[in-house]
Design an enzyme around this catalytic site. Structure first.
Site, short mmCIF file in Angstrom:
data_model
loop_
_atom_site.label_atom_id
_atom_site.label_comp_id
_atom_site.label_asym_id
_atom_site.label_seq_id
_atom_site.Cartn_x
_atom_site.Cartn_y
_atom_site.Cartn_z
N ASP A 8 -31.26 -48.66 15.78
CA ASP A 8 -29.55 -49.57 15.68
C ASP A 8 -29.71 -49.72 17.49
OD1 ASP A 8 -26.75 -49.58 15.04
OD2 ASP A 8 -26.52 -47.00 15.87
N LEU A 9 -28.50 -50.34 17.52
CA LEU A 9 -27.78 -50.58 19.25
C LEU A 9 -26.86 -49.13 19.47
CD1 LEU A 9 -27.88 -53.98 20.36
CD2 LEU A 9 -29.27 -51.87 20.95
N ASP A 10 -25.73 -49.39 19.46
CA ASP A 10 -24.53 -48.73 19.74
C ASP A 10 -24.71 -46.93 18.95
OD1 ASP A 10 -22.37 -50.06 21.51
OD2 ASP A 10 -22.86 -50.99 19.42
N THR A 42 -28.40 -54.42 14.03
CA THR A 42 -27.17 -54.28 15.13
C THR A 42 -25.98 -54.66 13.77
OG1 THR A 42 -25.55 -54.09 16.79
CG2 THR A 42 -27.27 -55.62 16.28
N GLY A 43 -25.10 -53.83 14.25
CA GLY A 43 -23.54 -54.89 13.75
C GLY A 43 -23.40 -55.72 14.65
N LYS A 193 -28.37 -53.25 6.59
CA LYS A 193 -29.52 -53.33 7.74
C LYS A 193 -30.26 -53.07 6.75
CE LYS A 193 -27.25 -52.20 11.82
NZ LYS A 193 -26.65 -50.62 12.67
#
Length: 267
Positions: A8-10, A42-43, A193
């Site tokens: 994931d990113l954030d 990621t979203g 995801k």
């Protein structure tokens, strides 16, 4: 056994300044050099995450819109998967915008975006410029969108999410956007995801047991459950930590993911 590392990113790969630190980048590169693969899940849309893909020098497929788009960035890929939902939902929410106390509504797909109020346009948020062509109307949004985002005040977000689920829960999923903004993302029902990772497992004829996944928010829950080894961040929500196989010792602000990978993969 070589691993697919799903990140994931954030709140996970990115630090408090929404950046990938040198330590995290170097750790992921060492993992790649050792034969593991790294997949961003990621979203965010690609236009807001492609810079991280390029920073990490990846050549793997990427999962955007919380699984609604699985693609090989900047390339034509026969196995690309994009899932949309009926655009009528966008216009239904536009009609209820005032009652829901929404600042703006935006609909997007892989290539472009539309926003219903240009006064709320934020170049940083949309990673580009907006013109009248990006104004969200029935004449501009002629295709079913891959994703929709709505923004409200933080204390109103839960009630908005519940209202959207009550009205459209049979056809869409509602997720909280990562990062500092009070934003909800809406994608087609069944899209998360884990859906994107399952597609990659099928395409590359591998096994979910060989995936190690990292996340911090409720939109990472299914991904951590699906992966053979799911790791929640120390700064993650109680929900995501409750389903994880393990929790990092340090938060994203202290390179928690890199710290964990260095030990787990003996880098």
């Amino acid at each position: 056994m070589k691993k697919m590392i799903a990140i994931d990113l954030d709140g996970t790969t990115l630090n408090q300044d929404s950046q990938i630190t040198d330590r995290t980048a170097k750790t992921l590169q060492r993992a790649i050099d050792d034969g593991h693969s790294v997949v961003i899940a990621t979203g965010r849309p690609y236009r807001m995450s492609g810079n991280f893909y390029r920073q990490l020098n990846l050549n793997t497929p990427m999962i955007n819109f919380n699984g609604a788009l699985v693609h090989l960035p900047e390339q034509t890929w026969a196995q690309e998967l994009e899932t949309s939902f009926n655009r009528s939902i966008v216009f239904d929410l536009m009609n209820e915008k005032k009652n829901l106390k929404l600042d703006f509504i935006a609909a997007e797909n892989r290539d472009t975006f539309f926003i219903d109020d240009l006064s709320f346009f934020d170049r940083a948020m949309f990673a580009g410029e907006a013109t009248s062509d990006n104004l969200l109307t029935e004449n501009t949004l002629i295709k079913d969108p891959t994703s929709m985002i709505v923004r409200s005040q933080p204390n109103n977000l839960k009630s908005v999410s519940e209202e959207i689920k009550q009205q459209f829960g049979d056809t869409v999923e509602v997720n909280t956007w990562g990062g500092p903004n009070a934003i909800l993302e809406i994608v087609a029902k069944g899209i998360q995801k884990a859906h994107g990772l399952a597609h990659l497992v099928k395409v590359f004829d591998t096994d979910a047991e060989d995936i190690i996944a990292f996340g911090d928010e409720h939109n990472d829950v299914e991904m951590l459950e699906y992966a053979g080894w799911g790791v929640a961040m120390a700064n993650g929500t109680d929900q995501v930590q409750s389903v994880a196989n393990d929790v990092t010792a340090k938060p994203n602000t202290e390179d928690g993911m890199a710290d964990y990978l260095e030990k787990y993969l003996d880098l």
